[in-house]
Write a protein that holds these residues in place. Structure first.
Motif, PDB file in Angstrom:
ATOM      1  N   SER A 209       0.809  -1.234  -0.223  1.00  0.00           N
ATOM      2  CA  SER A 209       0.053   0.228  -0.254  1.00  0.00           C
ATOM      3  C   SER A 209       0.839   1.173   0.069  1.00  0.00           C
ATOM      4  O   SER A 209       2.130   1.022   0.269  1.00  0.00           O
ATOM      5  N   GLN A 210       0.175   2.400   0.032  1.00  0.00           N
ATOM      6  CA  GLN A 210       0.945   3.830  -0.175  1.00  0.00           C
ATOM      7  C   GLN A 210       1.726   3.819   1.348  1.00  0.00           C
ATOM      8  O   GLN A 210       2.751   4.334   1.084  1.00  0.00           O
ATOM      9  N   LEU A 211       1.250   3.232   2.433  1.00  0.00           N
ATOM     10  CA  LEU A 211       1.863   3.534   3.512  1.00  0.00           C
ATOM     11  C   LEU A 211       3.243   2.657   3.586  1.00  0.00           C
ATOM     12  O   LEU A 211       4.123   2.821   4.457  1.00  0.00           O
ATOM     13  N   LEU A 212       3.088   1.648   2.768  1.00  0.00           N
ATOM     14  CA  LEU A 212       4.329   0.633   2.818  1.00  0.00           C
ATOM     15  C   LEU A 212       5.486   0.947   1.644  1.00  0.00           C
ATOM     16  O   LEU A 212       6.456   0.440   1.591  1.00  0.00           O
ATOM     17  N   GLN A 213       4.833   2.169   0.838  1.00  0.00           N
ATOM     18  CA  GLN A 213       5.908   2.448  -0.312  1.00  0.00           C
ATOM     19  C   GLN A 213       7.482   2.907   0.004  1.00  0.00           C
ATOM     20  O   GLN A 213       7.860   3.325   1.109  1.00  0.00           O
ATOM     21  N   GLY A 214       8.400   2.061  -0.469  1.00  0.00           N
ATOM     22  CA  GLY A 214       9.709   2.209  -0.307  1.00  0.00           C
ATOM     23  C   GLY A 214      10.115   0.890   0.704  1.00  0.00           C
ATOM     24  O   GLY A 214      11.479   1.183   0.719  1.00  0.00           O
ATOM     25  N   GLN A 215       9.464   0.451   1.207  1.00  0.00           N
ATOM     26  CA  GLN A 215       9.769  -0.620   2.239  1.00  0.00           C
ATOM     27  C   GLN A 215      10.297  -1.869   1.248  1.00  0.00           C
ATOM     28  O   GLN A 215       9.776  -2.277   0.124  1.00  0.00           O
ATOM     29  N   LEU A 216      11.049  -2.655   1.954  1.00  0.00           N
ATOM     30  CA  LEU A 216      11.704  -4.012   1.424  1.00  0.00           C
ATOM     31  C   LEU A 216      10.994  -5.096   2.297  1.00  0.00           C
ATOM     32  O   LEU A 216      10.775  -5.022   3.343  1.00  0.00           O
ATOM     33  N   TRP A 217      10.764  -6.153   1.348  1.00  0.00           N
ATOM     34  CA  TRP A 217      10.153  -7.373   1.924  1.00  0.00           C
ATOM     35  C   TRP A 217      11.081  -8.534   1.307  1.00  0.00           C
ATOM     36  O   TRP A 217      11.557  -8.798   0.307  1.00  0.00           O
ATOM     37  N   PHE A 218      11.623  -9.550   2.400  1.00  0.00           N
ATOM     38  CA  PHE A 218      12.572 -10.349   1.901  1.00  0.00           C
ATOM     39  C   PHE A 218      11.621 -11.756   2.395  1.00  0.00           C
ATOM     40  O   PHE A 218      11.261 -12.048   3.313  1.00  0.00           O
ATOM     41  N   ASN A 219      11.349 -12.682   1.117  1.00  0.00           N
ATOM     42  CA  ASN A 219      10.920 -13.685   1.159  1.00  0.00           C
ATOM     43  C   ASN A 219      11.453 -14.814   1.036  1.00  0.00           C
ATOM     44  O   ASN A 219      11.991 -15.247   0.069  1.00  0.00           O
ATOM     45  N   PRO A 220      11.997 -15.700   2.336  1.00  0.00           N
ATOM     46  CA  PRO A 220      13.223 -16.665   2.204  1.00  0.00           C
ATOM     47  C   PRO A 220      12.393 -18.090   1.327  1.00  0.00           C
ATOM     48  O   PRO A 220      13.105 -18.956   0.946  1.00  0.00           O
ATOM     49  N   LEU A 221      11.078 -18.125   1.417  1.00  0.00           N
ATOM     50  CA  LEU A 221      10.367 -19.336   0.717  1.00  0.00           C
ATOM     51  C   LEU A 221      10.800 -18.874  -0.839  1.00  0.00           C
ATOM     52  O   LEU A 221      10.942 -19.909  -1.618  1.00  0.00           O
ATOM     53  N   ARG A 222      10.647 -17.818  -1.253  1.00  0.00           N
ATOM     54  CA  ARG A 222      11.094 -17.648  -2.612  1.00  0.00           C
ATOM     55  C   ARG A 222      12.387 -17.195  -2.988  1.00  0.00           C
ATOM     56  O   ARG A 222      12.536 -17.066  -4.051  1.00  0.00           O
ATOM     57  N   LYS A 223      12.966 -16.995  -1.713  1.00  0.00           N
ATOM     58  CA  LYS A 223      14.370 -16.386  -2.020  1.00  0.00           C
ATOM     59  C   LYS A 223      14.398 -15.129  -2.904  1.00  0.00           C
ATOM     60  O   LYS A 223      15.065 -14.975  -3.692  1.00  0.00           O
ATOM     61  N   GLY A 224      13.565 -14.191  -2.344  1.00  0.00           N
ATOM     62  CA  GLY A 224      13.563 -13.126  -3.164  1.00  0.00           C
ATOM     63  C   GLY A 224      13.200 -11.910  -2.227  1.00  0.00           C
ATOM     64  O   GLY A 224      13.007 -12.076  -1.137  1.00  0.00           O
ATOM     65  N   LEU A 225      13.911 -10.608  -2.840  1.00  0.00           N
ATOM     66  CA  LEU A 225      13.884  -9.149  -2.203  1.00  0.00           C
ATOM     67  C   LEU A 225      13.048  -8.351  -2.835  1.00  0.00           C
ATOM     68  O   LEU A 225      13.066  -8.329  -4.074  1.00  0.00           O
ATOM     69  N   TYR A 226      11.734  -7.981  -2.388  1.00  0.00           N
ATOM     70  CA  TYR A 226      10.694  -7.240  -3.271  1.00  0.00           C
ATOM     71  C   TYR A 226      10.820  -5.779  -2.327  1.00  0.00           C
ATOM     72  O   TYR A 226      10.924  -5.544  -1.177  1.00  0.00           O
ATOM     73  N   LEU A 227      10.513  -4.734  -3.230  1.00  0.00           N
ATOM     74  CA  LEU A 227      10.288  -3.374  -2.978  1.00  0.00           C
ATOM     75  C   LEU A 227       8.692  -3.009  -3.256  1.00  0.00           C
ATOM     76  O   LEU A 227       8.103  -3.244  -4.434  1.00  0.00           O
ATOM     77  N   CYS A 228       8.076  -2.415  -2.210  1.00  0.00           N
ATOM     78  CA  CYS A 228       6.779  -1.899  -2.331  1.00  0.00           C
ATOM     79  C   CYS A 228       6.815  -0.420  -3.193  1.00  0.00           C
ATOM     80  O   CYS A 228       7.796   0.558  -2.714  1.00  0.00           O
ATOM     81  N   ASP A 229       6.104  -0.331  -4.401  1.00  0.00           N
ATOM     82  CA  ASP A 229       5.959   0.850  -5.154  1.00  0.00           C
ATOM     83  C   ASP A 229       4.773   1.575  -4.977  1.00  0.00           C
ATOM     84  O   ASP A 229       4.421   2.457  -5.593  1.00  0.00           O
ATOM     85  N   GLY A 230       3.939   1.044  -3.832  1.00  0.00           N
ATOM     86  CA  GLY A 230       2.655   1.665  -3.440  1.00  0.00           C
ATOM     87  C   GLY A 230       1.637   0.781  -3.797  1.00  0.00           C
ATOM     88  O   GLY A 230       0.350   0.980  -3.208  1.00  0.00           O
ATOM     89  N   THR A 231       1.776   0.089  -4.792  1.00  0.00           N
ATOM     90  CA  THR A 231       0.507  -0.822  -5.190  1.00  0.00           C
ATOM     91  C   THR A 231       0.867  -2.366  -5.242  1.00  0.00           C
ATOM     92  O   THR A 231       0.110  -3.152  -4.677  1.00  0.00           O
ATOM     93  N   LEU A 232       2.125  -2.691  -5.758  1.00  0.00           N
ATOM     94  CA  LEU A 232       2.569  -4.146  -5.916  1.00  0.00           C
ATOM     95  C   LEU A 232       3.873  -4.040  -5.299  1.00  0.00           C
ATOM     96  O   LEU A 232       4.952  -3.219  -5.286  1.00  0.00           O
ATOM     97  N   TRP A 233       4.297  -5.484  -4.907  1.00  0.00           N
ATOM     98  CA  TRP A 233       5.678  -5.750  -4.451  1.00  0.00           C
ATOM     99  C   TRP A 233       6.383  -6.108  -5.860  1.00  0.00           C
ATOM    100  O   TRP A 233       6.160  -7.181  -6.435  1.00  0.00           O
ATOM    101  N   THR A 234       7.587  -5.502  -6.150  1.00  0.00           N
ATOM    102  CA  THR A 234       8.235  -5.684  -7.265  1.00  0.00           C
ATOM    103  C   THR A 234       9.488  -6.125  -6.826  1.00  0.00           C
ATOM    104  O   THR A 234      10.211  -5.953  -6.050  1.00  0.00           O
ATOM    105  N   PRO A 235       9.945  -7.293  -7.701  1.00  0.00           N
ATOM    106  CA  PRO A 235      11.200  -8.139  -7.354  1.00  0.00           C
ATOM    107  C   PRO A 235      12.681  -7.057  -7.473  1.00  0.00           C
ATOM    108  O   PRO A 235      12.564  -6.430  -8.459  1.00  0.00           O
ATOM    109  N   VAL A 236      13.237  -7.084  -6.461  1.00  0.00           N
ATOM    110  CA  VAL A 236      14.622  -6.802  -6.690  1.00  0.00           C
ATOM    111  C   VAL A 236      15.587  -7.578  -7.047  1.00  0.00           C
ATOM    112  O   VAL A 236      16.406  -7.327  -7.732  1.00  0.00           O
ATOM    113  N   LEU A 237      15.528  -8.697  -6.135  1.00  0.00           N
ATOM    114  CA  LEU A 237      16.397  -9.884  -6.259  1.00  0.00           C
ATOM    115  C   LEU A 237      15.140 -10.830  -6.171  1.00  0.00           C
ATOM    116  O   LEU A 237      14.617 -11.019  -5.076  1.00  0.00           O
TER     117      LEU A 237
END
Length: 528
Positions: free
Chosen positions: A128-156
């Protein structure tokens, strides 16, 4: 413990550049990785440009970039000291450093809320907009994601890639599973199950439960030369319908019965078994397809033939009647030795395609794609097929495909040809029809199965007979874009009648059934 992701941007130089005067490739030498941030960031944090903040946690410094700024640009000559030409190709490497975090039990997914703070979260979290700019690490998917205000976009992101195929289990069955579709499905509170249709009328058919060692027998059913199962749900209720091909020889005439009955079973939570629910009249039924349109449930049966020779008969669409709590005839469609139904949806349109195999004279017959219009299916397109035994619909991105399994060519009293093309068709959105995309040589193919691993897409074909032997390789093909599907793995099979893909606890598997020997095999797909 505190945690901070430290981001460092490096330009990896030393790649090729092109001399525009001679149009030849040259290499710049004596180039080393350079820290791009050091060119635009002051060591004195009070002089940072707008939109840039320096943060520190646990002795590690990090940079927070909230917006681009023109003052952060710099001349390329600072990078290409010993190279007068700017590279046509170059790479930017992002290095992430994360301090070790001691996780409590079950705290396996977290998000970086701000430097020095870690917040526990569930399997999924809305961006959400409140989480914009925050990073989320998902160890199950082995991925790092960035919130663009709407969607989690993969960084790695570490995507699964198929490495090799490993034999996982040889499952001995009570008889051959002729034309069987090993339906794999989930029962809440019980686990993963597979229903297999066996030809034997003595031992009947069975449902198997997935365990740590593979599939184990769970329940037997009395069936009559069963050919296929189909699993479907209505709300929270779970059903199985079996295709019975006949009751066996008539006691008085010693001829095959011209009428047989297929059976719907319903899962009983109390008994933890499937119990008889409804019997439907069919004619050597080869397949069932379950689907929903406008919140209504339908069943389509592929009636193969009436008696020994009449293949031009109607197949039937049944509709669930909420008042009588039973399936009733909704529509009849003319078919020619029907083997398979495939239902799919494209946008607001619903389609149903039948695999017609034989009209009593030749296997060169039209298979038909129907489209749903005003409560009934109407002919959308006819496609020439050769003993079509299966259709598989799949999507890659926005592209829609249909692949047919062609069994063999037969014309009159002439010899049959088993090594023939099976064809992939693609939906032309502008022309509003399916057009030929790729031909693949198959050997009396009876099934296709599509599946994806990460960003890779695969098709596996069930090759059953080459005119001389049933011991053949069934082939796994990988999507290569413009090249279409290319063969990558050859899997030894015996009279292969079907493939089914399934996943369990993060692992991926393929199971195949045999029409010639009483066994099925489970293969584990090893990824890297």
């Amino acid at each position: 413990m505190s945690s901070l992701i430290f981001v460092q941007l490096l330009l990896l130089l030393g790649l090729r550049v092109i001399d525009t005067t001679t149009e030849t490739w040259k290499h710049c030498t004596d180039l080393v990785p350079l820290d791009l941030l050091s060119f635009v960031l002051e060591k004195d944090t009070s002089k940072l440009v707008p939109g840039v903040d320096m943060r520190q946690a646990g002795g590690v410094r990090g940079v927070h970039l909230s917006s681009p700024h023109t003052s952060m640009s710099f001349p390329s000559s600072q990078l290409l000291v010993d190279c007068n030409l700017f590279p046509t190709e170059f790479s930017i490497v992002v290095t992430l450093k994360v301090t070790r975090i001691a996780l409590k039990r079950n705290e396996y997914i977290f998000t970086i809320v701000e430097p020095g703070h870690v917040k526990k979260m569930g399997l999924e979290r809305p961006c959400s907009q409140l989480l914009q700019g925050q990073l989320w690490f998902n160890p199950l998917r082995k991925g790092l994601y960035l919130c663009d205000g709407t969607l989690w976009t993969p960084v790695l992101e570490d995507h699964k890639r198929l490495d090799y195929v490993l034999e996982h289990q040889v499952l001995t069955t009570s008889s051959e599973t002729f034309l069987s579709i090993p339906q794999v499905f989930q029962i809440p509170g019980i686990g993963l199950m597979a229903a297999m249709a066996h030809r034997s009328t003595v031992s009947g058919s069975a449902v198997y439960l997935w365990t740590d060692t593979g599939f184990q027998l769970y329940q037997n059913f009395t069936t009559q030369k069963a050919l296929a199962w189909r699993h479907f749900t209505m709300g929270k209720k779970i059903f199985l319908v079996v295709s019975n091909s006949g009751e066996g020889p008539d006691k008085h005439t010693n001829k095959e019965s011209e009428m047989d009955f297929s059976v719907i079973y319903k899962w009983s939570k109390r008994r933890k078994r499937f119990v008889h629910f409804q019997t439907l009249q069919t004619h050597c039924a080869r397949d069932w397809e379950a689907f929903k349109i406008n919140q209504q449930t339908y069943l389509a049966v592929a009636n193969h033939r009436l008696g020994d020779s009449n293949h031009t008969i109607d197949s039937v669409i049944y509709k669930w009647n909420r008042l009588t709590k039973s399936f009733e005839v909704h529509q009849r469609l003319p078919t020619s030795g029907a083997y398979d139904w495939e239902f799919f949806t494209v946008g607001p349109y619903h389609f149903l395609v039948v695999a017609n195999a034989f009209d009593g004279v030749t296997t060169s017959v039209d298979s038909v794609i129907y489209v749903w219009v005003n409560g009934n299916f109407l002919v959308f397109q006819k496609i020439k097929t050769f003993c079509a035994t299966d259709w598989e619909m799949f999507k890659i991105g926005s592209r829609v495909f249909l692949v047919v399994a062609n069994g063999h060519r037969l014309q009159g009293n002439g010899p049959s040809r088993y090594a023939i093309n099976s064809t992939i068709y693609e939906l032309d959105m502008i022309g509003q029809l399916f057009v030929r995309f790729q031909d693949i040589v198959t050997y009396s193919a009876v099934d296709w199965e599509f599946f994806s691993l990460g960003e890779e897409h695969f098709l596996v074909v069930a090759n059953s007979f080459n005119g001389e032997s049933y011991s053949l390789n069934s082939i796994l093909y990988r999507w290569q874009g413009y090249e279409g599907f290319v063969p990558v793995h050859w899997l030894p099979t015996i009279g292969c009648s079907d493939w089914e893909f399934f996943s369990s606890q993060g692992e991926s598997y393929l199971i195949y059934s045999s029409a010639k020997v009483p066994l099925s095999k489970v293969f584990k797909l090893k990824t890297y």
